[in-house]
Design a protein around this motif. Sequence first.
Motif, PDB file in Angstrom:
ATOM      1  N   THR A 443       0.858  -1.183   0.000  1.00 43.47           N
ATOM      2  CA  THR A 443       0.000   0.000   0.000  1.00 43.47           C
ATOM      3  C   THR A 443       0.892   1.230   0.000  1.00 43.47           C
ATOM      4  N   ALA A 444       0.567   2.193  -0.857  1.00 47.00           N
ATOM      5  CA  ALA A 444       1.345   3.426  -0.920  1.00 47.00           C
ATOM      6  C   ALA A 444       0.387   4.610  -0.904  1.00 47.00           C
ATOM      7  N   ASN A 445       0.603   5.521   0.032  1.00 40.84           N
ATOM      8  CA  ASN A 445      -0.161   6.763   0.108  1.00 40.84           C
ATOM      9  C   ASN A 445       0.773   7.914  -0.262  1.00 40.84           C
ATOM     10  N   ALA A 446       0.336   8.734  -1.210  1.00 40.51           N
ATOM     11  CA  ALA A 446       1.172   9.829  -1.685  1.00 40.51           C
ATOM     12  C   ALA A 446       0.440  11.150  -1.522  1.00 40.51           C
ATOM     13  N   TYR A 447       1.175  12.166  -1.107  1.00 45.47           N
ATOM     14  CA  TYR A 447       0.628  13.510  -0.938  1.00 45.47           C
ATOM     15  C   TYR A 447       1.631  14.483  -1.558  1.00 45.47           C
ATOM     16  N   ALA A 448       1.135  15.440  -2.328  1.00 43.69           N
ATOM     17  CA  ALA A 448       2.053  16.346  -3.002  1.00 43.69           C
ATOM     18  C   ALA A 448       1.459  17.735  -3.121  1.00 43.69           C
ATOM     19  N   ASP A 473       4.383   7.416   1.541  1.00 45.80           N
ATOM     20  CA  ASP A 473       4.336   6.456   2.648  1.00 45.80           C
ATOM     21  C   ASP A 473       3.929   5.087   2.106  1.00 45.80           C
ATOM     22  N   SER A 474       4.687   4.063   2.422  1.00 47.94           N
ATOM     23  CA  SER A 474       4.410   2.739   1.877  1.00 47.94           C
ATOM     24  C   SER A 474       4.504   1.670   2.958  1.00 47.94           C
ATOM     25  N   THR A 475       3.729   0.610   2.737  1.00 48.35           N
ATOM     26  CA  THR A 475       3.685  -0.518   3.674  1.00 48.35           C
ATOM     27  C   THR A 475       3.744  -1.816   2.883  1.00 48.35           C
ATOM     28  N   TYR A 476       4.500  -2.775   3.393  1.00 47.65           N
ATOM     29  CA  TYR A 476       4.595  -4.090   2.761  1.00 47.65           C
ATOM     30  C   TYR A 476       4.382  -5.160   3.820  1.00 47.65           C
ATOM     31  N   HIS A 485       6.632  -7.596   7.829  1.00 44.85           N
ATOM     32  CA  HIS A 485       5.790  -6.395   7.819  1.00 44.85           C
ATOM     33  C   HIS A 485       6.715  -5.197   7.994  1.00 44.85           C
ATOM     34  N   VAL A 486       6.844  -4.395   6.939  1.00 45.97           N
ATOM     35  CA  VAL A 486       7.770  -3.258   6.979  1.00 45.97           C
ATOM     36  C   VAL A 486       7.063  -2.030   6.425  1.00 45.97           C
ATOM     37  N   THR A 487       7.553  -0.873   6.813  1.00 50.63           N
ATOM     38  CA  THR A 487       7.029   0.400   6.314  1.00 50.63           C
ATOM     39  C   THR A 487       8.200   1.296   5.914  1.00 50.63           C
ATOM     40  N   ARG A 488       7.874   2.249   5.060  1.00 48.95           N
ATOM     41  CA  ARG A 488       8.880   3.241   4.689  1.00 48.95           C
ATOM     42  C   ARG A 488       8.177   4.545   4.337  1.00 48.95           C
ATOM     43  N   ASP A 489       8.704   5.665   4.841  1.00 42.78           N
ATOM     44  CA  ASP A 489       8.172   6.993   4.560  1.00 42.78           C
ATOM     45  C   ASP A 489       9.286   7.838   3.943  1.00 42.78           C
ATOM     46  N   ASP A 490       8.975   8.435   2.796  1.00 45.32           N
ATOM     47  CA  ASP A 490       9.951   9.274   2.107  1.00 45.32           C
ATOM     48  C   ASP A 490       9.370  10.662   1.874  1.00 45.32           C
ATOM     49  N   ASP A 491      10.137  11.687   2.198  1.00 48.97           N
ATOM     50  CA  ASP A 491       9.785  13.077   1.913  1.00 48.97           C
ATOM     51  C   ASP A 491      10.815  13.615   0.925  1.00 48.97           C
ATOM     52  N   MET A 492      10.347  13.974  -0.276  1.00 49.22           N
ATOM     53  CA  MET A 492      11.289  14.343  -1.322  1.00 49.22           C
ATOM     54  C   MET A 492      10.831  15.593  -2.069  1.00 49.22           C
ATOM     55  N   PRO A 493      11.710  16.592  -2.203  1.00 49.25           N
ATOM     56  CA  PRO A 493      11.431  17.737  -3.068  1.00 49.25           C
ATOM     57  C   PRO A 493      11.949  17.469  -4.485  1.00 49.25           C
ATOM     58  N   SER A 494      11.317  18.105  -5.457  1.00 51.13           N
ATOM     59  CA  SER A 494      11.776  18.058  -6.843  1.00 51.13           C
ATOM     60  C   SER A 494      11.854  19.481  -7.370  1.00 51.13           C
ATOM     61  N   TRP A 495      12.768  19.691  -8.335  1.00 52.58           N
ATOM     62  CA  TRP A 495      13.012  21.038  -8.830  1.00 52.58           C
ATOM     63  C   TRP A 495      13.066  21.045 -10.350  1.00 52.58           C
ATOM     64  N   ARG A 496      12.744  22.179 -10.893  1.00 47.20           N
ATOM     65  CA  ARG A 496      12.989  22.429 -12.313  1.00 47.20           C
ATOM     66  C   ARG A 496      13.255  23.911 -12.509  1.00 47.20           C
ATOM     67  N   ALA A 497      14.269  24.203 -13.304  1.00 44.32           N
ATOM     68  CA  ALA A 497      14.579  25.589 -13.657  1.00 44.32           C
ATOM     69  C   ALA A 497      14.978  25.619 -15.121  1.00 44.32           C
ATOM     70  N   ALA A 498      14.545  26.675 -15.834  1.00 49.36           N
ATOM     71  CA  ALA A 498      14.845  26.749 -17.256  1.00 49.36           C
ATOM     72  C   ALA A 498      14.805  28.194 -17.727  1.00 49.36           C
ATOM     73  N   ILE A 499      15.544  28.448 -18.787  1.00 50.39           N
ATOM     74  CA  ILE A 499      15.519  29.729 -19.476  1.00 50.39           C
ATOM     75  C   ILE A 499      15.241  29.457 -20.946  1.00 50.39           C
ATOM     76  N   VAL A 500      14.279  30.188 -21.495  1.00 47.00           N
ATOM     77  CA  VAL A 500      13.919  30.066 -22.906  1.00 47.00           C
ATOM     78  C   VAL A 500      14.147  31.416 -23.571  1.00 47.00           C
ATOM     79  N   TYR A 501      14.928  31.406 -24.645  1.00 48.63           N
ATOM     80  CA  TYR A 501      15.167  32.642 -25.403  1.00 48.63           C
ATOM     81  C   TYR A 501      14.601  32.462 -26.806  1.00 48.63           C
ATOM     82  N   LYS A 502      13.845  33.469 -27.258  1.00 49.43           N
ATOM     83  CA  LYS A 502      13.196  33.399 -28.560  1.00 49.43           C
ATOM     84  C   LYS A 502      13.805  34.461 -29.476  1.00 49.43           C
ATOM     85  N   PRO A 503      14.784  34.067 -30.283  1.00 44.49           N
ATOM     86  CA  PRO A 503      15.391  35.049 -31.182  1.00 44.49           C
ATOM     87  C   PRO A 503      14.409  35.582 -32.217  1.00 44.49           C
TER      88      PRO A 503
END
Length: 734
Positions: A443-448, A473-476, A485-503
């Motif tokens: 079972t996996a519960n995800a929140y974002a 959050d996951s359970t096996y 019977h094991v559990t694992r909880d992960d808190d992870m950030p993700s990023w994106r950055a970009a520059i677009v130039y239109k000649p």
Amino acid sequence: MSKLADANPVIDRAPRLARVTRAAMGVAIGTTATGFDRHAEAQTAPDTQLAPVTAVGAVAHPTGGYQVTMPTIDKLTQPLLDTPQSISVQPRALLDDKGVTTLRDALRDVPGVSLQAGEGGQQGDNLSIRGFNAQNDFYLDGMHDFGSYYRDPFNLESVEVLKGPSSILFGRGSTGGIINQVSKQAQLDPVTTASVAFGTDGTKRTTFDMDRAIPGVTGAAIHLNGMIDDGGVAGQDYTKNRRFGLAPELAFGLGTDTRVKLSYFHQQSYDTPSYGLPWINGKPAPVNTSNFYGYSQSDYFRSNVDVGTIRVEHDFNDNVTVTNQLRYGSYQRSIAVTEPLITGYTASQDIVPATLPLSSTLVHQHVIALSSRETTLDNDTDVNLHFKTGPVSHDLVTGIEVSRQTSDPTRYVGTQATVSLLTPTTLSSSVYPLTVSSIAGNTANAYAVYATDTIKIGDKLQVIGGWRFDRYDSTYHQIVAPVAHVTRDDDMPSWRAAIVYKPVPNASVYASYGTSFDPSAEALSLTASTAAVAPEKSTNYEIGGKWDTLDSKLSLTTALYRLAMTNVRETSLVDPTTSILAGDYRVYGFEVGVTGHITPRLQIFAGYSYNDAEVVASPNINELGHQPPNAPKHTFSTFIEYKTPWYGIEVGGGVNLVSSRTASSLPVTGTTIIERAPGYTIGQLFAKAPINDHITAQVNITNISDETYYDGLHPGHIITGAARAALFTLNFKL
């Protein structure tokens, strides 16, 4: 609404315009699975001017053409021309011309994509993007479609492949990229189309597609799409595929500020699969490629997929749109299949002594069997905002996502019999006894929460910044010894950055940086050995350029990138029952693409991708310097269509090239042998001609040279590709 009619890919678009255009036009611009355009106005002469681009969120491409200018994913607010990411889109028109009957057939023509065989417990569509496994990176209308099944394109308006890490859009996974399936949707224009197809490989296929406005209810429409498919695989006598699909949708409020769409997708299958040939000394076994090492009346793969979605869109004004999409999906599967293995001659699998003749070599029939049901409950709320701060304009997308996924596989083991390599004989209705080996559950519960802002500074410069935070959050549990019977909880950030130039307005150059992460339970596969392992992490640096030339009818794209995954999960050399984060994979790549009309009569979809993938760190020194699994250096594909000036006849064809690739980055135990499949080049042809105003005939010939090639790789077996085959189709429009 005049602004919509004059829409141009370089003009700013508010979120509301996207939704209104999408609703008013019924979303679908293109063709159905029958080969006919979904709108009456699309029936134009071959040299008619191409249709204008619609607003963000619509499936915008020239009438009946291959060029697509807008993404459909809500979190992408800009035209493809201004989106700083490599994206390949195959619209309905291209899928029809190629005569594809599976999603795999569509994806094999995307540069950077390489097909592979399913794992023991992960059957269905399986592939790599830019050298990284993407089996769990399938999406349907922007939401996770994680079931293990073979997807049929009967209900698809287009297929979008986003390449490079995309966790900012979708959360976990997406290291090499993701596949987004875009469904057909209800529209107000009446449509009635159907197709009947017969193939030399035994294919018998029927599809139908209907759209109707609901009388007496303003802005309401109903859509119904269906498919029946019964066929085989050319050159494989015992492989059978049987599918049935149905996809209705009700839409209310089309063309108004509030739209509600209720859709349901059902697909079921009952297949007789083949796990192909065994490896011998690191190469595919040198035997007749039609050899079948299973049980023709006992091997099977059944799947039953049901997905219901409620989508609500509301425009508060020209600058604020809120979209909420709620989905429940159920994926049931049951399989019993025989994997051919060469074992027992040395301490290593697949190694046969040079002195042993092939006629004396035996194949062990390794039975893989399981039954499982996966479910998903997912809710995604997006807020699209268009506003200005002084002279700077913003297209901001922010929102929240909450999901719950479950899986409850029961695995079985069967008696491992043997059969002759050259002349397998156990092709009768023999039934192998099965006993339960594992009953588990995940079972996996995800929140974002997430936000991405596209900041436009004048007409030439755009700056994009995005951030997402996921809690996973996951359970096996395992109830058959060894109990766990094991559990694992992960808190992870993700990023994106970009520059677009239109000649210039019809071109852009960009530089982007993005991240992604892969938790241990990403595929609902958390186990006691991986519960203590943190997520793998990936980064992507990409520079590229995009140019819409020939009066914006032809799109040219190119990208140069470096993609790296750090802390790859590896088996511990100290304790083989546990996993550790110790590996690093790196890919240097280059990609080019050409899509659209070269002339009013000639159009093309083509691309080339070069990926230099390498294992640069590993606790196992034998792995260092090798390619990761299923990571060919070269992939190339092209498909062209020419509208002849004679009687409405269309002709075309294409070529698909994949260089050699490995089934594993590790040598066979105790040897220096790496299992490697040779590269291949295959071609296809098609022709289409109208019989009258309502019927069109089409023929597609695949693998025209009848080349023997290897389509799906796995460390235990390898699956040969289909031999030459022809598909004859009659398309009807009433």
